[in-house]
Design a protein around this motif. Structure first.
Motif, mmCIF file in Angstrom:
data_model
loop_
_atom_site.group_PDB
_atom_site.id
_atom_site.type_symbol
_atom_site.label_atom_id
_atom_site.label_comp_id
_atom_site.label_asym_id
_atom_site.label_seq_id
_atom_site.Cartn_x
_atom_site.Cartn_y
_atom_site.Cartn_z
ATOM 1 N N ASN A 1 0.845 -1.196 0.000
ATOM 2 C CA ASN A 1 0.000 0.000 0.000
ATOM 3 C C ASN A 1 0.881 1.247 0.000
ATOM 4 N N LEU A 2 0.651 2.139 -0.973
ATOM 5 C CA LEU A 2 1.426 3.362 -1.096
ATOM 6 C C LEU A 2 0.547 4.575 -0.857
ATOM 7 N N THR A 3 1.045 5.515 -0.082
ATOM 8 C CA THR A 3 0.379 6.802 0.109
ATOM 9 C C THR A 3 1.361 7.890 -0.284
ATOM 10 N N ASN A 4 0.953 8.772 -1.176
ATOM 11 C CA ASN A 4 1.839 9.825 -1.658
ATOM 12 C C ASN A 4 1.082 11.143 -1.685
ATOM 13 N N THR A 5 1.667 12.168 -1.113
ATOM 14 C CA THR A 5 1.003 13.476 -1.080
ATOM 15 C C THR A 5 1.457 14.378 -2.211
ATOM 16 N N TYR A 6 2.317 13.878 -3.109
ATOM 17 C CA TYR A 6 2.799 14.671 -4.233
ATOM 18 C C TYR A 6 2.156 14.191 -5.529
ATOM 19 N N ALA A 7 1.810 15.133 -6.386
ATOM 20 C CA ALA A 7 1.294 14.789 -7.714
ATOM 21 C C ALA A 7 2.489 14.488 -8.604
ATOM 22 N N GLU A 8 2.723 13.222 -8.878
ATOM 23 C CA GLU A 8 3.897 12.821 -9.651
ATOM 24 C C GLU A 8 3.735 11.393 -10.140
ATOM 25 N N ALA A 9 4.637 10.948 -10.989
ATOM 26 C CA ALA A 9 4.662 9.572 -11.487
ATOM 27 C C ALA A 9 5.832 8.838 -10.846
ATOM 28 N N LEU A 10 5.575 7.640 -10.323
ATOM 29 C CA LEU A 10 6.597 6.852 -9.663
ATOM 30 C C LEU A 10 6.609 5.432 -10.224
ATOM 31 N N THR A 11 7.728 4.749 -10.054
ATOM 32 C CA THR A 11 7.804 3.320 -10.342
ATOM 33 C C THR A 11 8.251 2.602 -9.077
ATOM 34 N N VAL A 12 7.831 1.355 -8.941
ATOM 35 C CA VAL A 12 8.197 0.536 -7.793
ATOM 36 C C VAL A 12 9.090 -0.593 -8.281
ATOM 37 N N THR A 13 10.211 -0.763 -7.648
ATOM 38 C CA THR A 13 11.147 -1.826 -8.011
ATOM 39 C C THR A 13 11.242 -2.829 -6.868
ATOM 40 N N ALA A 14 11.060 -4.118 -7.200
ATOM 41 C CA ALA A 14 11.173 -5.197 -6.212
ATOM 42 C C ALA A 14 12.332 -6.094 -6.610
ATOM 43 N N SER A 15 13.163 -6.423 -5.657
ATOM 44 C CA SER A 15 14.294 -7.301 -5.952
ATOM 45 C C SER A 15 14.560 -8.204 -4.762
ATOM 46 N N ALA B 1 17.718 -11.005 -3.394
ATOM 47 C CA ALA B 1 19.099 -11.427 -3.640
ATOM 48 C C ALA B 1 19.151 -12.667 -4.531
ATOM 49 N N GLY B 2 19.941 -12.589 -5.584
ATOM 50 C CA GLY B 2 20.120 -13.718 -6.478
ATOM 51 C C GLY B 2 19.034 -13.879 -7.517
ATOM 52 N N MET B 3 18.069 -12.927 -7.533
ATOM 53 C CA MET B 3 16.974 -13.028 -8.492
ATOM 54 C C MET B 3 16.878 -11.739 -9.305
ATOM 55 N N THR B 4 16.239 -11.836 -10.461
ATOM 56 C CA THR B 4 16.050 -10.663 -11.311
ATOM 57 C C THR B 4 15.057 -9.704 -10.669
ATOM 58 N N SER B 5 15.381 -8.418 -10.663
ATOM 59 C CA SER B 5 14.465 -7.433 -10.092
ATOM 60 C C SER B 5 13.334 -7.126 -11.075
ATOM 61 N N PHE B 6 12.245 -6.599 -10.537
ATOM 62 C CA PHE B 6 11.073 -6.260 -11.348
ATOM 63 C C PHE B 6 10.691 -4.817 -11.063
ATOM 64 N N THR B 7 10.478 -4.058 -12.121
ATOM 65 C CA THR B 7 10.047 -2.660 -11.987
ATOM 66 C C THR B 7 8.650 -2.510 -12.551
ATOM 67 N N SER B 8 7.793 -1.881 -11.775
ATOM 68 C CA SER B 8 6.390 -1.732 -12.175
ATOM 69 C C SER B 8 6.230 -0.687 -13.264
ATOM 70 N N PRO B 9 5.107 -0.714 -13.950
ATOM 71 C CA PRO B 9 4.771 0.427 -14.822
ATOM 72 C C PRO B 9 4.631 1.691 -13.962
ATOM 73 N N ALA B 10 4.620 2.843 -14.601
ATOM 74 C CA ALA B 10 4.509 4.108 -13.865
ATOM 75 C C ALA B 10 3.203 4.176 -13.086
ATOM 76 N N LEU B 11 3.334 4.575 -11.827
ATOM 77 C CA LEU B 11 2.165 4.826 -10.987
ATOM 78 C C LEU B 11 1.957 6.338 -10.954
ATOM 79 N N VAL B 12 0.842 6.804 -11.446
ATOM 80 C CA VAL B 12 0.591 8.238 -11.558
ATOM 81 C C VAL B 12 -0.296 8.689 -10.408
ATOM 82 N N PHE B 13 0.236 9.605 -9.606
ATOM 83 C CA PHE B 13 -0.524 10.198 -8.511
ATOM 84 C C PHE B 13 -0.986 11.582 -8.959
ATOM 85 N N SER B 14 -2.278 11.788 -8.985
ATOM 86 C CA SER B 14 -2.836 13.073 -9.425
ATOM 87 C C SER B 14 -3.114 13.970 -8.227
ATOM 88 N N HIS B 15 -3.244 15.256 -8.500
ATOM 89 C CA HIS B 15 -3.594 16.199 -7.435
ATOM 90 C C HIS B 15 -5.004 15.924 -6.924
#
Length: 198
Positions: free
Chosen positions: A6-20, A22-36
């Motif tokens: 669960n993500l809470t963001n007070t800024y209007a911006e686009a973010l990505t989430v990266t999960a990794s 050890a020893g495995m390939t990391s995964f980056t999410s599509p852009a998460l867009v937070f609107s005003h």
């Protein structure tokens, strides 16, 4: 396996989430867009200081509760100030019409030295008030109207922007100083030799 994040963001911006892991390939999410969020108040910004009879540019911005710009704000906004004698102020316009931008600039000019606040109100009673805007009338005086080459003159000044660098010059003689908290200054200059040994 899977997990929930669960993500809470007070800024209007686009973010990505990266999960990794050890020893495995990391995964980056599509852009998460937070609107005003919805418009909550107005911001009126300026540089805090202007000279009498000089237009000061002010930026009006519609903002949400987290101070993000509400870029799709539309509406009629009316401007005024806390100055008792409104005739001392000249506005580029006291009625702003915003259409899907959320921000606009205007100017205000004072014909006398004074400190004031600017106010903005729309038809839905959303409001905003600026920080203090100071209009001043800088002036300087010199300790003597004439002097021999090599003599010292004292230059004093008032009405300048507070805590600001100022350079005072007499031909080739210069002295840089910083105004005090009240916008005053005092420097000394040594009278230089100029044309015709005067």
């Amino acid at each position: 396996g899977s997990t929930n994040l669960n993500l809470t963001n007070t800024y209007a911006e686009a973010l990505t989430v990266t999960a990794s892991l050890a020893g495995m390939t990391s995964f980056t999410s599509p852009a998460l867009v937070f609107s005003h969020a919805a418009v909550n108040h107005f911001s009126l910004t300026h540089d805090g200081y202007s000279v009498v009879n000089t237009a000061e540019t002010v930026t009006f911005t519609a903002q949400d509760a987290f101070n993000n710009t509400v870029s799709n704000y539309t509406g009629d906004v009316f401007l005024d100030s806390n100055v008792s004698d409104s005739d001392t102020l000249t506005w580029s316009g006291v009625h702003l019409v915003l259409s899907s931008e959320g921000s606009e600039t205007f100017t205000v000019t004072s014909n006398t030295s004074q400190s004031l606040f600017l106010n903005a109100t729309d038809l839905n009673s959303i409001t905003g008030t600026s920080d203090t805007l100071v209009f001043a009338n800088p002036s300087i005086s010199v300790s003597a109207s004439s002097g021999d080459i090599g003599s010292t003159l004292t230059v004093t000044g008032t009405g300048f922007e507070a805590d600001t660098s100022v350079t005072v010059a007499l031909s080739s003689a210069t002295n840089a100083t910083t105004t005090d908290a009240n916008g005053a200054l005092s420097v000394t200059l040594t009278v230089p030799q100029i044309a015709n040994n005067t």
